[in-house]
Design a protein around this motif. Structure first.
Motif, mmCIF file in Angstrom:
data_model
loop_
_atom_site.group_PDB
_atom_site.id
_atom_site.type_symbol
_atom_site.label_atom_id
_atom_site.label_comp_id
_atom_site.label_asym_id
_atom_site.label_seq_id
_atom_site.Cartn_x
_atom_site.Cartn_y
_atom_site.Cartn_z
ATOM 1 N N GLU A 1 19.870 45.097 13.046
ATOM 2 C CA GLU A 1 20.133 43.937 13.876
ATOM 3 C C GLU A 1 21.617 44.008 12.959
ATOM 4 N N MET A 2 22.243 42.830 13.548
ATOM 5 C CA MET A 2 23.568 42.482 12.928
ATOM 6 C C MET A 2 23.528 40.993 12.256
ATOM 7 N N HIS A 3 24.166 40.715 11.513
ATOM 8 C CA HIS A 3 23.463 39.773 10.567
ATOM 9 C C HIS A 3 22.199 39.522 10.057
ATOM 10 N N THR A 4 21.920 40.018 9.745
ATOM 11 C CA THR A 4 20.645 40.338 9.193
ATOM 12 C C THR A 4 20.585 40.564 7.322
ATOM 13 N N PHE A 5 20.481 41.257 6.836
ATOM 14 C CA PHE A 5 21.009 41.480 5.612
ATOM 15 C C PHE A 5 22.155 42.213 5.614
ATOM 16 N N SER A 6 21.880 41.973 4.200
ATOM 17 C CA SER A 6 23.848 43.309 3.286
ATOM 18 C C SER A 6 23.561 43.854 3.078
ATOM 19 N N ASP A 7 24.248 45.005 3.182
ATOM 20 C CA ASP A 7 24.018 46.024 2.944
ATOM 21 C C ASP A 7 22.965 47.024 2.154
ATOM 22 N N SER A 8 23.296 46.312 0.045
ATOM 23 C CA SER A 8 22.339 46.727 -0.453
ATOM 24 C C SER A 8 20.762 46.134 -0.281
ATOM 25 N N ALA A 9 20.987 44.443 0.153
ATOM 26 C CA ALA A 9 19.654 43.871 0.899
ATOM 27 C C ALA A 9 19.501 45.301 1.812
ATOM 28 N N ILE A 10 19.187 45.418 2.153
ATOM 29 C CA ILE A 10 18.352 46.806 3.053
ATOM 30 C C ILE A 10 18.259 48.038 2.157
ATOM 31 N N ASN A 11 19.457 48.119 0.898
ATOM 32 C CA ASN A 11 18.912 49.525 0.303
ATOM 33 C C ASN A 11 17.550 49.070 -0.238
ATOM 34 N N ILE A 12 17.673 47.772 -0.834
ATOM 35 C CA ILE A 12 16.419 47.221 -2.110
ATOM 36 C C ILE A 12 14.930 47.461 -1.532
ATOM 37 N N ILE A 13 15.162 47.045 0.316
ATOM 38 C CA ILE A 13 14.254 46.948 1.074
ATOM 39 C C ILE A 13 14.101 48.390 1.387
ATOM 40 N N LYS A 14 14.801 49.601 2.070
ATOM 41 C CA LYS A 14 14.257 50.626 1.902
ATOM 42 C C LYS A 14 13.479 51.603 1.268
#
Length: 241
Positions: free
Chosen positions: A67-80
């Motif tokens: 979704e738009m306006h959620t996490f930064s790309d770096s945060a998404i990578n950390i989660i994934k």
């Protein structure tokens, strides 16, 4: 190559498909209960239901991350990059609180996010580590074909805890757990998307989680079955919980 918009739409459609599948298995199970089938005869439905709930939770998080306006790309990578679905959800909650409080430190405390938000963080963490963890662990075993006897990591013995957890489940307990996971995902969504919405709705939504948790402890499957059968005899076929 699929764009981020396309991926989001794929997750939306997958979630809709899972919602329908869950409704289908709920309907079939209820009809089977009304027909007089015992809990043992419903074991296959129970396992499918468990599998679908875990799949729903995984897809719901995938949708959130797109979704738009959620996490930064770096945060998404950390989660994934977390090693399990449970740890992905835990990390998403943790990073959500950090994001809204502009915290870069490794640990959330009552001193850096305030007592109220720290209590909420620990409450969400507790739900994840209890209800969601149990569903995910069972799903993982089922996905590897361990349909009746879940095995330990070395595959040299039965995993007693997961075996017992699976056999203790029934249609009613799974309905409550799905309700908990859906409301939990709504809270996390609000936390990521809009802190004001999170603040406004937290108590109401978490109250639904607590009510489902109480029902897990107090509602008896036998009473639920009796009520379904009685309502079926009286022509009332839409009883939920």
């Amino acid at each position: 190559m699929s764009t981020s918009v396309n991926m989001y739409n794929y997750h939306v459609e997958n979630l809709r498909g899972l919602d329908k599948a869950i409704k289908d298995i709920q309907y079939v199970t209820k009809q089977s209960i009304r027909s007089g089938n015992t809990q043992k005869n419903l074991d296959s439905f129970k396992r499918i239901y468990t599998f679908l709930i875990a799949a729903w939770a995984e897809t719901r998080l995938d949708k959130l991350l797109c979704e738009m306006h959620t996490f930064s790309d770096s945060a998404i990578n950390i989660i994934k990059n977390q090693d399990s679905q449970l740890h992905k959800w835990l990390k998403a909650v943790e990073l959500s609180f950090k994001q809204h409080h502009n915290i870069t430190s490794k640990k959330l405390t009552k001193d850096n996010i305030g007592q109220i938000h720290f209590d909420r963080f620990k409450a969400l963490e507790g739900v994840l580590k209890n209800e969601l963890k149990a569903i995910i662990e069972v799903r993982n075993k089922l996905a590897h074909g361990q349909w009746l006897y879940p095995l330990n990591r070395k595959s040299n013995a039965v995993s007693t805890n997961i075996y017992q957890a699976l056999n203790n489940e029934n249609h009613l307990s799974l309905m409550f757990k799905f309700n908990i996971i859906k409301n939990l995902s709504d809270i996390v969504h609000n936390l990521v998307i809009s802190l004001p919405t999170f603040e406004r709705d937290f108590s109401q939504i978490f109250g639904k989680i607590e009510n489902a948790q109480r029902n897990l402890l107090n509602r008896k499957y036998e009473d639920y079955v009796q009520k379904l059968v009685e309502n079926s005899a009286n022509g009332k076929l839409n009883l939920d919980m």
